[in-house]
Scaffold this motif. Structure first.
Motif, PDB file in Angstrom:
ATOM      1  N   LYS A  80       0.793  -1.225   0.000  1.00 34.87           N
ATOM      2  CA  LYS A  80       0.000   0.000   0.000  1.00 34.87           C
ATOM      3  C   LYS A  80       0.830   1.283   0.000  1.00 34.87           C
ATOM      4  CE  LYS A  80      -3.506   2.366   2.699  1.00 34.87           C
ATOM      5  NZ  LYS A  80      -4.340   2.325   3.890  1.00 34.87           N
ATOM      6  N   ASN A  81       1.873   1.360   0.819  1.00 36.13           N
ATOM      7  CA  ASN A  81       2.597   2.625   0.963  1.00 36.13           C
ATOM      8  C   ASN A  81       4.086   2.518   0.626  1.00 36.13           C
ATOM      9  OD1 ASN A  81       3.295   1.091   3.147  1.00 36.13           O
ATOM     10  ND2 ASN A  81       3.152   2.752   4.616  1.00 36.13           N
ATOM     11  N   GLN A 117      -2.473   2.998  -8.405  1.00 32.55           N
ATOM     12  CA  GLN A 117      -2.608   2.126  -9.564  1.00 32.55           C
ATOM     13  C   GLN A 117      -1.241   1.597  -9.984  1.00 32.55           C
ATOM     14  OE1 GLN A 117      -4.032   4.138 -13.093  1.00 32.55           O
ATOM     15  NE2 GLN A 117      -4.984   2.288 -13.852  1.00 32.55           N
ATOM     16  N   TYR A 118      -1.212   0.357 -10.463  1.00 33.61           N
ATOM     17  CA  TYR A 118      -0.025  -0.225 -11.075  1.00 33.61           C
ATOM     18  C   TYR A 118      -0.391  -0.598 -12.499  1.00 33.61           C
ATOM     19  CZ  TYR A 118       3.325  -3.603 -12.699  1.00 33.61           C
ATOM     20  OH  TYR A 118       4.237  -4.265 -13.484  1.00 33.61           O
ATOM     21  N   GLN A 119       0.526  -0.350 -13.424  1.00 34.25           N
ATOM     22  CA  GLN A 119       0.304  -0.718 -14.819  1.00 34.25           C
ATOM     23  C   GLN A 119       1.559  -1.390 -15.363  1.00 34.25           C
ATOM     24  OE1 GLN A 119      -0.305   3.210 -16.387  1.00 34.25           O
ATOM     25  NE2 GLN A 119      -2.521   3.036 -16.298  1.00 34.25           N
ATOM     26  N   LEU A 120       1.360  -2.411 -16.168  1.00 35.75           N
ATOM     27  CA  LEU A 120       2.425  -2.990 -16.959  1.00 35.75           C
ATOM     28  C   LEU A 120       2.203  -2.445 -18.363  1.00 35.75           C
ATOM     29  CD1 LEU A 120       4.794  -4.931 -17.409  1.00 35.75           C
ATOM     30  CD2 LEU A 120       3.101  -6.711 -17.907  1.00 35.75           C
ATOM     31  N   VAL A 121       3.102  -1.574 -18.796  1.00 35.08           N
ATOM     32  CA  VAL A 121       2.958  -0.918 -20.096  1.00 35.08           C
ATOM     33  C   VAL A 121       3.819  -1.667 -21.103  1.00 35.08           C
ATOM     34  CG1 VAL A 121       3.288   1.233 -21.368  1.00 35.08           C
ATOM     35  CG2 VAL A 121       2.567   1.297 -18.971  1.00 35.08           C
ATOM     36  N   GLN A 122       3.204  -2.055 -22.213  1.00 34.95           N
ATOM     37  CA  GLN A 122       3.928  -2.740 -23.279  1.00 34.95           C
ATOM     38  C   GLN A 122       3.760  -1.945 -24.565  1.00 34.95           C
ATOM     39  OE1 GLN A 122       1.855  -6.519 -22.935  1.00 34.95           O
ATOM     40  NE2 GLN A 122       3.626  -7.405 -21.921  1.00 34.95           N
ATOM     41  N   ASN A 123       4.887  -1.598 -25.179  1.00 33.45           N
ATOM     42  CA  ASN A 123       4.844  -0.906 -26.460  1.00 33.45           C
ATOM     43  C   ASN A 123       6.066  -1.298 -27.281  1.00 33.45           C
ATOM     44  OD1 ASN A 123       7.032   0.758 -25.594  1.00 33.45           O
ATOM     45  ND2 ASN A 123       5.607   2.231 -24.694  1.00 33.45           N
ATOM     46  N   VAL A 124       6.310  -0.619 -28.396  1.00 29.20           N
ATOM     47  CA  VAL A 124       7.425  -0.987 -29.274  1.00 29.20           C
ATOM     48  C   VAL A 124       8.782  -0.792 -28.594  1.00 29.20           C
ATOM     49  CG1 VAL A 124       6.134  -0.568 -31.398  1.00 29.20           C
ATOM     50  CG2 VAL A 124       7.435   1.290 -30.370  1.00 29.20           C
ATOM     51  N   GLY A 184       9.415  -1.665 -25.482  1.00 29.66           N
ATOM     52  CA  GLY A 184       9.607  -2.715 -24.482  1.00 29.66           C
ATOM     53  C   GLY A 184       8.492  -2.740 -23.452  1.00 29.66           C
ATOM     54  N   GLU A 185       8.808  -3.336 -22.293  1.00 30.65           N
ATOM     55  CA  GLU A 185       7.863  -3.427 -21.182  1.00 30.65           C
ATOM     56  C   GLU A 185       8.319  -2.509 -20.055  1.00 30.65           C
ATOM     57  OE1 GLU A 185       6.055  -7.906 -21.405  1.00 30.65           O
ATOM     58  OE2 GLU A 185       7.692  -7.534 -20.004  1.00 30.65           O
ATOM     59  N   PHE A 186       7.349  -1.842 -19.447  1.00 28.23           N
ATOM     60  CA  PHE A 186       7.639  -0.855 -18.413  1.00 28.23           C
ATOM     61  C   PHE A 186       6.728  -1.081 -17.211  1.00 28.23           C
ATOM     62  CE2 PHE A 186       8.761   0.908 -22.463  1.00 28.23           C
ATOM     63  CZ  PHE A 186       9.934   1.606 -22.246  1.00 28.23           C
ATOM     64  N   ASP A 187       7.303  -0.911 -16.016  1.00 24.79           N
ATOM     65  CA  ASP A 187       6.508  -0.854 -14.793  1.00 24.79           C
ATOM     66  C   ASP A 187       6.092   0.592 -14.592  1.00 24.79           C
ATOM     67  OD1 ASP A 187       6.452  -3.487 -13.787  1.00 24.79           O
ATOM     68  OD2 ASP A 187       8.406  -3.260 -12.841  1.00 24.79           O
ATOM     69  N   ARG A 188       4.854   0.812 -14.201  1.00 32.20           N
ATOM     70  CA  ARG A 188       4.386   2.170 -13.895  1.00 32.20           C
ATOM     71  C   ARG A 188       3.545   2.117 -12.626  1.00 32.20           C
ATOM     72  NH1 ARG A 188       1.769   4.887 -18.594  1.00 32.20           N
ATOM     73  NH2 ARG A 188       3.926   5.413 -19.037  1.00 32.20           N
ATOM     74  N   ARG A 218       0.323  13.742  -6.453  1.00 28.91           N
ATOM     75  CA  ARG A 218       0.287  12.519  -7.250  1.00 28.91           C
ATOM     76  C   ARG A 218       1.676  12.341  -7.853  1.00 28.91           C
ATOM     77  NH1 ARG A 218      -1.531  11.566 -13.037  1.00 28.91           N
ATOM     78  NH2 ARG A 218      -2.394   9.472 -13.010  1.00 28.91           N
ATOM     79  N   ALA A 219       2.176  11.109  -7.821  1.00 24.84           N
ATOM     80  CA  ALA A 219       3.475  10.812  -8.423  1.00 24.84           C
ATOM     81  C   ALA A 219       3.311   9.612  -9.343  1.00 24.84           C
ATOM     82  CB  ALA A 219       4.505  10.499  -7.340  1.00 24.84           C
ATOM     83  N   VAL A 220       3.943   9.698 -10.508  1.00 27.64           N
ATOM     84  CA  VAL A 220       3.937   8.591 -11.464  1.00 27.64           C
ATOM     85  C   VAL A 220       5.385   8.188 -11.694  1.00 27.64           C
ATOM     86  CG1 VAL A 220       3.308   7.853 -13.775  1.00 27.64           C
ATOM     87  CG2 VAL A 220       1.856   9.500 -12.575  1.00 27.64           C
ATOM     88  N   PHE A 221       5.695   6.920 -11.429  1.00 26.80           N
ATOM     89  CA  PHE A 221       7.037   6.379 -11.592  1.00 26.80           C
ATOM     90  C   PHE A 221       7.020   5.346 -12.703  1.00 26.80           C
ATOM     91  CE2 PHE A 221       6.526   7.339  -7.037  1.00 26.80           C
ATOM     92  CZ  PHE A 221       7.494   8.318  -6.899  1.00 26.80           C
ATOM     93  N   THR A 222       7.922   5.490 -13.670  1.00 22.79           N
ATOM     94  CA  THR A 222       7.972   4.557 -14.790  1.00 22.79           C
ATOM     95  C   THR A 222       9.416   4.164 -15.052  1.00 22.79           C
ATOM     96  OG1 THR A 222       6.072   5.696 -15.787  1.00 22.79           O
ATOM     97  CG2 THR A 222       7.317   4.211 -17.214  1.00 22.79           C
TER      98      THR A 222
END
Length: 150
Positions: free
Chosen positions: A41-42, A60-67, A69-73, A141-145
């Motif tokens: 949680k924290n 929120q957690y996202q697994l981002v996949q694009n050309v 590669g794969e990214f944790d967000r 709000r913070a977004v880490f990728t």
């Protein structure tokens, strides 16, 4: 017929080493993470196993996949101001050899790359968060990728 009996015997031998799905107490088995990623949680688990705690929660957690590669967000909502969260993150990462490269700094938003030679670059966007829901104490709000090694 001999081939069929042999196949059945091999299957039985292989299955004899398997354990039942439930534990002896009858409770459901615990699920182990596949790639070592654990959502707490924290806390955010950055590359190289660096744990950073903060006042707030992972929204929120996202697994981002694009050309590319794969990214944790990870998207984090905090009860601290955006620069307070950034300071805590940078302090933890700096102890592990990361440096900070500011990409953008405008009122209400701060974008930075945390860089370490031989490690994944962490892209972070910190922003003010206006409270919209009654009782919500979120201030930032913070977004880490970062790119997943592989």
């Amino acid at each position: 017929m001999k081939g069929f009996i042999f196949a059945v015997a091999v299957c039985a031998a292989l299955l004899s080493g398997c354990e039942p799905a439930s534990s002896p107490s009858g409770a459901a088995p615990s699920l182990e993470p596949v790639a070592g990623t654990v959502l707490v949680k924290n806390k955010v688990m950055f590359p190289e196993g660096i744990e950073v705690s903060f006042n707030g929660r992972i929204f929120q957690y996202q697994l981002v996949q694009n050309v590319k590669g794969e990214f944790d967000r990870y998207i984090v909502h905090s009860t601290d101001g955006m620069m307070g969260v950034e300071g805590a993150v940078f302090a933890s990462l700096a102890k592990q050899g990361y440096t900070r490269r500011i990409r953008k700094e405008v009122p209400g938003q701060f974008v930075v790359n945390y860089v370490k030679k031989g490690a994944a670059t962490i892209i972070a966007t910190f922003s003010d968060h206006s409270t919209k829901a009654v009782g919500d104490k979120t201030k930032s709000r913070a977004v880490f990728t970062w790119k997943i090694a592989g």
